[in-house]
Write an enzyme that holds these catalytic residues in place. Structure first.
Site, short mmCIF file in Angstrom:
data_model
loop_
_atom_site.label_atom_id
_atom_site.label_comp_id
_atom_site.label_asym_id
_atom_site.label_seq_id
_atom_site.Cartn_x
_atom_site.Cartn_y
_atom_site.Cartn_z
CG ASP A 170 2.13 -2.88 -17.80
OD1 ASP A 170 1.56 -4.17 -17.60
OD2 ASP A 170 0.83 -1.98 -16.71
CG ASP B 256 -2.21 5.67 -8.12
OD1 ASP B 256 -2.31 4.25 -8.95
OD2 ASP B 256 -1.03 5.68 -8.38
CG HIS C 239 -1.45 2.63 -12.09
ND1 HIS C 239 -0.96 2.45 -10.60
CD2 HIS C 239 -1.96 1.85 -11.97
CE1 HIS C 239 -0.91 1.83 -10.19
NE2 HIS C 239 -1.14 1.07 -11.56
CD GLU D 162 1.50 5.28 -11.23
OE1 GLU D 162 0.90 5.13 -10.92
OE2 GLU D 162 2.56 4.63 -11.03
C1 GLP Z 1 0.06 -3.09 -11.37
C2 GLP Z 1 -0.58 -3.59 -13.34
C3 GLP Z 1 -1.75 -2.53 -13.41
C4 GLP Z 1 -2.56 -3.58 -12.23
C5 GLP Z 1 -2.07 -2.95 -10.69
C6 GLP Z 1 -2.76 -3.50 -10.21
O1 GLP Z 1 0.30 -1.41 -10.89
N1 GLP Z 1 1.00 -2.59 -13.91
O2 GLP Z 1 -1.61 -3.09 -15.08
O3 GLP Z 1 -3.55 -3.44 -12.52
O4 GLP Z 1 -0.53 -3.70 -10.40
O5 GLP Z 1 -2.68 -5.22 -9.92
P1 GLP Z 1 -3.29 -5.76 -8.80
O6 GLP Z 1 -4.21 -6.54 -9.27
O7 GLP Z 1 -1.84 -6.87 -7.84
O8 GLP Z 1 -3.65 -5.23 -7.42
#
Ligand code: GLP
Length: 260
Positions: free
Chosen positions: A67, A136, A138, A143
């Site tokens: 993304d 949440d 995702h 989402e």
């Molecule tokens: C963002 C990214 C996700 C990632 C999530 C969790 O939303 N788009 O791909 O999994 O953050 O991030 P973290 O690893 O910092 O908790």
């Protein structure tokens, strides 16, 4: 789904790095799906170490990131393009032309998304997709209530996800509302998936994704239908799992040929 509980996030990162390295050594032209966020950072550090000290070769590897924020160009410090070059790409011998992220500055967004899907297909599909998990549930930026058949497209972030990702932005800086993300259908076509979840803030999402019903409210729960998914977590993230003892037992008794 294989559930692996490790003492710490660092232990899980090492294990995930060994799984990726095993794939790249057995298939030097591997296509990797990569993730951003805090969860994969120690894994990327270990891949860099393996490249520098153990000749792990990325010269034929192709990568596709999950993304990107819309409105952020490659030079923006919070862009995922910048994240990937800062934490991994600049230290390994991946070829820049084999690195793919959605274009955060695309003027024709549907065309950009269709091109991204076509590029994944033309590369032969993703061999191994790395994922984090949002608090949440995702995955990527899909989402809750994202369609399980969705493809790469624009999404609007929830206030919670924007707040969770605020630490990656400067103080007072506006966090984008919109992103481009691979769809859940895109992710589900990867031949293998590694999902990382660390810390108590991920415990509810992981329990719902692994042991709850498959539901659009918890996008990661679709991975229960994926034929080869490994979920790696630390003890803090595992605290809400009902069958944690069983997962530990399975991992401790893995046949030698299944270990990395
Ligand atoms: C963002 C990214 C996700 C990632 C999530 C969790 O939303 N788009 O791909 O999994 O953050 O991030 P973290 O690893 O910092 O908790």
């Amino acid at each position: 789904m294989e559930v692996i509980i490790q003492p710490t996030a660092a232990d899980a990162g090492l294990l995930a790095a060994r799984m990726i390295a095993a794939l790249v050594r057995s298939k030097p032209t591997a296509v990797l799906g990569l993730a951003t966020g805090g969860s994969p950072v120690s894994l990327y550090r270990e891949l860099i170490r393996m490249h520098l000290e153990e000749d792990l070769d990325f010269s034929q590897v192709t990568t596709f990131n999950l993304d990107e924020y819309l409105g952020l160009g490659p030079a923006h410090p919070a862009s995922y393009f910048n994240f990937m070059w800062t934490h991994l790409f600049r230290y390994i011998n991946v070829r820049p032309e084999r690195v793919h992220l959605p274009d955060g500055l695309a003027s024709d967004i549907p065309a950009c998304c269709a091109d991204y899907e076509a590029a994944i297909r033309n590369a032969g599909g993703i061999d191994l997709q790395l994922l984090g998990i949002g608090s949440d549930g995702h995955i990527g930026f899909n989402e809750p209530v994202s369609s399980f058949s969705s493809r790469t497209r624009i999404k609007t972030l929830t206030p919670r996800t924007r707040a969770d990702n605020a630490p990656f932005f400067g103080p007072g800086e506006e966090i984008p509302q919109h992103v481009i993300t691979m769809g859940i259908g895109t992710i589900m076509e990867a031949r293998e998936v590694i999902l990382l979840g660390f810390g108590a803030s991920k415990a509810d999402a992981l329990a719902a994704a692994i042991e709850g019903p498959v539901a659009q409210l918890v996008p990661a729960s679709i991975l229960q239908f994926h034929p080869k998914t490994h979920v790696l977590m630390d003890e803090a993230a595992a605290q809400k799992l009902q069958r944690a003892e069983y997962y530990r037992h399975v991992f401790a008794n893995k046949p030698p040929w299944q270990r990395v």
